[in-house]
Design a protein around this motif. Structure first.
Motif, PDB file in Angstrom:
ATOM      1  N   ASP A   1      23.745  32.653  85.643  1.00 30.04           N
ATOM      2  CA  ASP A   1      22.671  33.624  85.236  1.00 30.04           C
ATOM      3  C   ASP A   1      23.356  34.993  85.332  1.00 30.04           C
ATOM      4  N   ALA A   2      24.033  35.084  86.368  1.00 28.19           N
ATOM      5  CA  ALA A   2      24.542  36.783  86.879  1.00 28.19           C
ATOM      6  C   ALA A   2      25.760  36.380  87.104  1.00 28.19           C
ATOM      7  N   LEU A   3      26.668  37.597  87.003  1.00 27.58           N
ATOM      8  CA  LEU A   3      28.252  37.529  87.246  1.00 27.58           C
ATOM      9  C   LEU A   3      28.444  38.799  87.874  1.00 27.58           C
ATOM     10  N   ARG A   4      29.201  38.777  88.918  1.00 27.76           N
ATOM     11  CA  ARG A   4      29.992  39.840  89.416  1.00 27.76           C
ATOM     12  C   ARG A   4      31.478  39.693  88.622  1.00 27.76           C
ATOM     13  N   ILE A   5      31.589  41.089  87.979  1.00 29.77           N
ATOM     14  CA  ILE A   5      33.122  41.424  87.496  1.00 29.77           C
ATOM     15  C   ILE A   5      33.910  41.955  88.531  1.00 29.77           C
ATOM     16  N   ASP A   6      34.776  41.248  89.011  1.00 31.88           N
ATOM     17  CA  ASP A   6      35.603  41.817  89.950  1.00 31.88           C
ATOM     18  C   ASP A   6      36.586  42.977  89.424  1.00 31.88           C
ATOM     19  N   HIS A   7      36.592  43.991  90.210  1.00 37.23           N
ATOM     20  CA  HIS A   7      37.671  45.252  89.865  1.00 37.23           C
ATOM     21  C   HIS A   7      37.133  45.724  88.513  1.00 37.23           C
ATOM     22  N   ILE A   8      35.952  46.095  88.024  1.00 32.01           N
ATOM     23  CA  ILE A   8      35.579  46.232  86.702  1.00 32.01           C
ATOM     24  C   ILE A   8      36.457  47.422  86.257  1.00 32.01           C
ATOM     25  N   LEU A   9      36.956  48.347  87.242  1.00 33.32           N
ATOM     26  CA  LEU A   9      37.740  49.454  86.902  1.00 33.32           C
ATOM     27  C   LEU A   9      38.880  49.071  85.893  1.00 33.32           C
ATOM     28  N   GLY A  10      39.239  47.773  86.000  1.00 34.04           N
ATOM     29  CA  GLY A  10      40.526  47.376  85.387  1.00 34.04           C
ATOM     30  C   GLY A  10      40.527  47.372  83.849  1.00 34.04           C
ATOM     31  N   PHE A  11      38.820  47.588  83.483  1.00 31.63           N
ATOM     32  CA  PHE A  11      38.537  47.619  82.021  1.00 31.63           C
ATOM     33  C   PHE A  11      38.714  49.031  81.613  1.00 31.63           C
ATOM     34  N   PHE A  12      38.996  50.051  82.259  1.00 31.15           N
ATOM     35  CA  PHE A  12      39.224  51.260  82.119  1.00 31.15           C
ATOM     36  C   PHE A  12      40.736  51.632  81.980  1.00 31.15           C
ATOM     37  N   ARG A  13      41.286  51.155  83.356  1.00 31.07           N
ATOM     38  CA  ARG A  13      42.747  51.250  83.351  1.00 31.07           C
ATOM     39  C   ARG A  13      43.113  50.393  84.728  1.00 31.07           C
TER      40      ARG A  13
END
Length: 908
Positions: A532-544
């Motif tokens: 029901d909740a999620l941690r996105i590892d290294h979300i910076l990867g969606f930017f670069r």
């Protein structure tokens, strides 16, 4: 049916509102054909009336703000609205809506973490009784933040709303929770009505409180054939914003008496029970996907999944599948359990050997009943898109002894044979059927554990790795989605001074965009099956992402991708010169060799280097890259294993020389270059002339801190929304490291919580973060799985600890205790609990550090991962069985008191 839309919204010149929806009159979801609303300057309302045929009474819609100044299209927040139904008595529906503003903190209370777990309504009331006489009003309020034992009500000036008599308030139905509804026929419809919503205790039949703010107003309406649907804005709470607390521990680290040397999915129930006993409302785990690629301890790395959908075999509880019928096998399993559970770590290879052995026995024992099980066939049909290729991949991996499908026979290097291989009629079916059996029971056990948590009001928070393993089912089935010739990692940070090389391929975002990022949406949808909740590892990867060439082992020679590299012409203009050899090749001179290798300098030079007549030294052809160096050193080590330390020193020195460059050539555009990360720390930079150094530093600062901000913001706003809105999970982003300035704003716009680690502050001008200044939409924590625990960190650097003790804990002019005593831990945990952040989440090791009796003796043995070590063995296991932790009434009461005093245990 006459339908009237009305919405209060103060626009700016050049802006207008439309209604877009599924009906032809609403444009059938085409914004350019949407129904335009008209603006009333006097009231500030946008409205429009239309007549609908009887067969078009059902549909969905949403409001859209069009900005003619820049062509922007801004949808209101939230799911599509449903056109309300009405009794045939009514010929006119008035939809009194409110604009649902995006990027509001309270919007996150509508995610599954709250609606499915924290504020779960176990027994919804009956739907509101529809009215049949008019003029009638349907009060409709969206409010997830209601205690399970309470309801909402509406109280107002009209007699039908109690005439402000609290005992006569109209109780709302939660049948459509988180939407609350009630229908009334007003006693005095010709008069303006004042009203408010409130909290209602059904047990006592009393009003608990009325909401804050001014009275809400309802205009007069005398037409008996009109039904007004008042879709009010959110409940106005008197209490402060909701805050919660949780605990983090990988599933493999859980210890129970029934586990087989490793944590298993049913053990999550024990952790949930402990969380309930201590007032914690969230359990956070690391990735749980299958990582079995080599059948060695290397597979312990949870971020290198061979499938982003399949679950790891180590988490299967064998007894929960079925009891072994063979008495000898049962006895052997019991003996192995005692042996493996006696170890103070997860001994990965013996654990997995035992799992596979008994799993195969169970498969053969249960095969007939399993293949006849309707639940299995429903699971296989529903999950076939990933399950069939996964089963085929695993069978072929074991048949050919490698997960590297490029080494398989030619006919199997693509998944064209997957259906045939996994056909039950195939003579080799058991090679593959085993994996159907495995995943069916893993899925069943995990969903049972999550359902158990939801029923007790506890959120289970998962973890989404940013990358995929290059020898995985995903790369085998859809290689076009990845740049398999590249490596993903992270630039240098507090975890690693030479950067991190995760060796994952990078994403082909252009290809993924062609179908609207379907791969990501499928991946997120599957995770929502469990979390029901999620941690996105290294979300910076969606930017670069930090992209590292295949020839590098370390991360220093990588560059951000996508990026805007400098052209050679631009570099020449800003530096005044350009010399490829000096800027782009390793800077090696004799004094550098002497500095690195000391007394071994001549021997190392003779073996690995050449010099020209100008004193410029170059690495020989066979060691030009770090991959070549690694291969050479590995061969030497294999031939001479007694000198491992020497070869490690030699390799580090050679790697360092390879990193002595100032510009990294772009692999896509000729004559374009990226400044090497941390180039100012290199010998090459230090030995530039005094005029060039500041110019190159200015080039570097422009590149990393200014040049890309708008570009990377656009990247994030393109890639993240399809991922964010694919499910209703509460999303948290791991945004540590070298964070572009645009990241916090994009995350806030999308309602993604950031991460605040006290030892790794986002503000580079401060040494330590202050949980008290964290934004509401964030998670605060004293550490993560990539760090030492509080106690371990406390002993690493005495000077740093003293500064923390004084500046953060406020013990000025006092000597910090040598060890992190329980009272120190308590102060740090309290800082986080009293933070304004929505969540305070603590590693279990740090919570247990509150007790001198329960804490582990050696704090250094509690660190889960060492990011600077790419071959780290992920073996940490909590030292106490969870059954034992549950019995610690005094300690558990202390934790519960801490949580309660910080008001993180309260609904309001």
């Amino acid at each position: 049916m006459i339908l009237r839309f009305t919405l209060p919204y103060r626009t700016q010149p050049g802006q207008r509102l439309v209604v877009c929806g599924s009906l032809p009159a609403l444009g059938q979801w085409a914004p350019e054909a949407a129904l335009a609303l008209h603006y009333d300057e006097a009231t500030g309302h946008w409205s429009r009336e239309l007549e609908l045929p009887a067969d078009q009474a059902e549909g969905s819609y949403k409001y859209l703000l069009l900005d003619e100044r820049d062509g922007g299209r801004h949808w209101e927040w939230g799911p599509n609205r449903l056109l309300p139904t009405a009794d045939a008595t009514f010929s006119r529906l008035v939809l009194a809506d409110w604009w649902r503003a995006p990027a509001q903190p309270e919007n996150e209370l509508f995610t599954a973490a709250f609606t499915e777990a924290l504020f779960r309504r176990p027994t919804p009331a009956a739907p509101a009784t529809p009215t049949t006489t008019g003029p009638a009003v349907r009060f409709q309020l969206t409010a997830p933040r209601v205690a399970p034992g309470e309801q909402l009500c509406v109280l107002g000036s009209d007699a039908a709303l109690g005439a402000w008599d609290a005992a006569r308030a109209v109780v709302l139905s939660d049948a459509d929770y988180p939407t609350w509804t009630a229908e009334v026929t007003l006693a005095a419809p010709a008069a303006e009505v004042r009203y408010k919503y409130g909290r209602w205790n059904p047990g006592t039949g009393q009003l608990v409180e009325l909401e804050a703010g001014d009275d809400r107003l309802l205009a007069a309406e005398t037409d008996p054939q009109t039904l007004r649907v008042v879709a009010d804005n959110q409940y106005r709470y008197l209490a402060a914003p909701w805050r919660g607390a949780g605990v983090a521990l990988p599933v493999f680290s859980l210890r129970s008496r029934r586990g087989l040397g490793v944590g298993e999915f049913p053990d999550l129930k024990l952790l949930v029970d402990w969380a309930v006993a201590t007032g914690l409302q969230l359990v956070q785990v690391l990735p749980i996907n299958d990582t079995v690629a080599t059948h060695t301890w290397v597979d312990s790395y949870p971020y290198a999944a061979i499938s982003v959908f399949a679950l790891h075999p180590q988490y299967l509880n064998l007894e929960a599948v079925a009891e072994l019928r063979d008495p000898a096998a049962r006895q052997e399993l019991a003996q192995l359990r005692d042996e493996l559970n006696a170890k103070d770590f997860v001994d990965y290879e013996p654990v997995m050997a035992a799992k596979w052995r008994f799993l195969r026995q169970l498969y053969q024992q249960e095969k007939r009943a399993f293949l006849a099980d309707a639940d299995f066939h429903a699971f296989r049909q529903e999950q076939a898109a990933w399950l069939v290729p996964y089963a085929a991949f695993c069978g072929l991996r074991d048949r050919f002894g490698t997960a590297d499908f490029s080494q398989w026979p030619a006919k199997f290097r693509t998944p064209t044979q997957a259906e045939a291989l996994t056909d039950e009629a195939s003579t080799d079916f058991d090679e593959f059927g085993l994996f159907f059996f495995l995943q069916f029971h893993l899925d069943k056990q995990l969903r049972e554990a999550v359902a158990y948590a939801r029923e007790r009001g506890v959120v289970v928070k998962g973890d989404l790795p940013i990358g995929i393993y290059r020898h995985s089912v995903d790369a085998w089935t859809q290689p076009e989605l990845y740049h398999l010739h590249q490596q993903a990692g992270a630039p240098p940070d507090d975890f690693s001074t030479t950067g991190q090389n995760w060796r994952f391929p990078t994403y082909n975002w252009e290809q993924m965009a062609l179908d609207g990022y379907q791969w990501w949406q499928q991946r997120m949808g599957h995770l929502a099956r469990y979390f029901d909740a999620l941690r996105i590892d290294h979300i910076l990867g969606f930017f670069r992402i930090w992209e590292i060439p295949a020839h590098s082992v370390e991360g220093l020679l990588g560059h951000f991708s996508p990026a805007l590299p400098f052209s050679q012409q631009e570099i020449e203009q800003r530096l005044g010169w350009f010399d490829y050899g000096r800027l782009c090749e390793p800077y090696i001179r004799w004094h550098v060799v002497q500095e690195v290798f000391g007394g071994q300098a001549q021997a190392v030079f003779d073996e690995f280097m050449d010099a020209d007549e100008h004193g410029v030294i170059r690495l020989k052809e066979f060691v030009r890259t770090q991959r070549q160096m690694e291969a050479v050193i590995n061969d030497k080590l294999a031939a001479d294993p007694n000198h491992e330390e020497y070869y490690g020193w030699l390799r580090a020195g050679l790697f360092g020389l390879a990193n002595e460059v100032l510009l990294v050539p772009d692999d896509q555009q000729p004559d374009h270059y990226h400044p090497r990360i941390t180039l100012h720390l290199s010998r090459s930079f230090r030995e530039l002339d005094a005029a060039t150094r500041p110019r190159l530093q200015a080039l570097y600062d422009d590149f990393f801190y200014q040049r890309h901000e708008g570009f990377w913001r656009e990247q994030g706003l393109t890639k993240l929304p399809p991922v964010r809105w694919a499910t209703n999970m509460l999303i948290c982003g791991e945004d540590l490291g070298m964070v572009p300035a645009s990241v916090p704003g994009v995350m806030k716009d999308l309602g993604i919580l950031g991460l605040n680690i006290q030892r790794m502050p986002s503000d580079p001008s401060t040494e330590f973060g202050n949980p008290g200044t964290a934004p509401y939409l964030s998670v605060v924590s004293p550490g993560s799985h990539d760090m030492s625990t509080l106690r371990g960190w406390w002993e690493e650097d005495r000077a740093q600890t003293q500064r923390f003790f004084e500046t953060i804990l406020g013990h000025w002019h006092e000597a910090a205790p040598f060890y992190c005593e329980p009272w120190v831990v308590r102060e740090i945990l309290e800082q986080h609990l009293y933070s304004p952040a929505m969540w305070a989440i603590f590693p279990l090791q740090d919570i247990v550090a509150l007790s001198a009796e329960l804490r582990r003796q050696d704090p250094q043995a509690e660190q889960i991962n060492v990011p600077s070590n790419p071959t780290h063995f992920w073996k940490y296991r909590f030292h106490l069985p969870l059954e034992e932790l549950a019995k610690q009434a005094g300690f558990n009461g202390e934790v519960r008191e801490l949580v309660s005093l910080s008001r993180r245990q309260q609904v309001y």
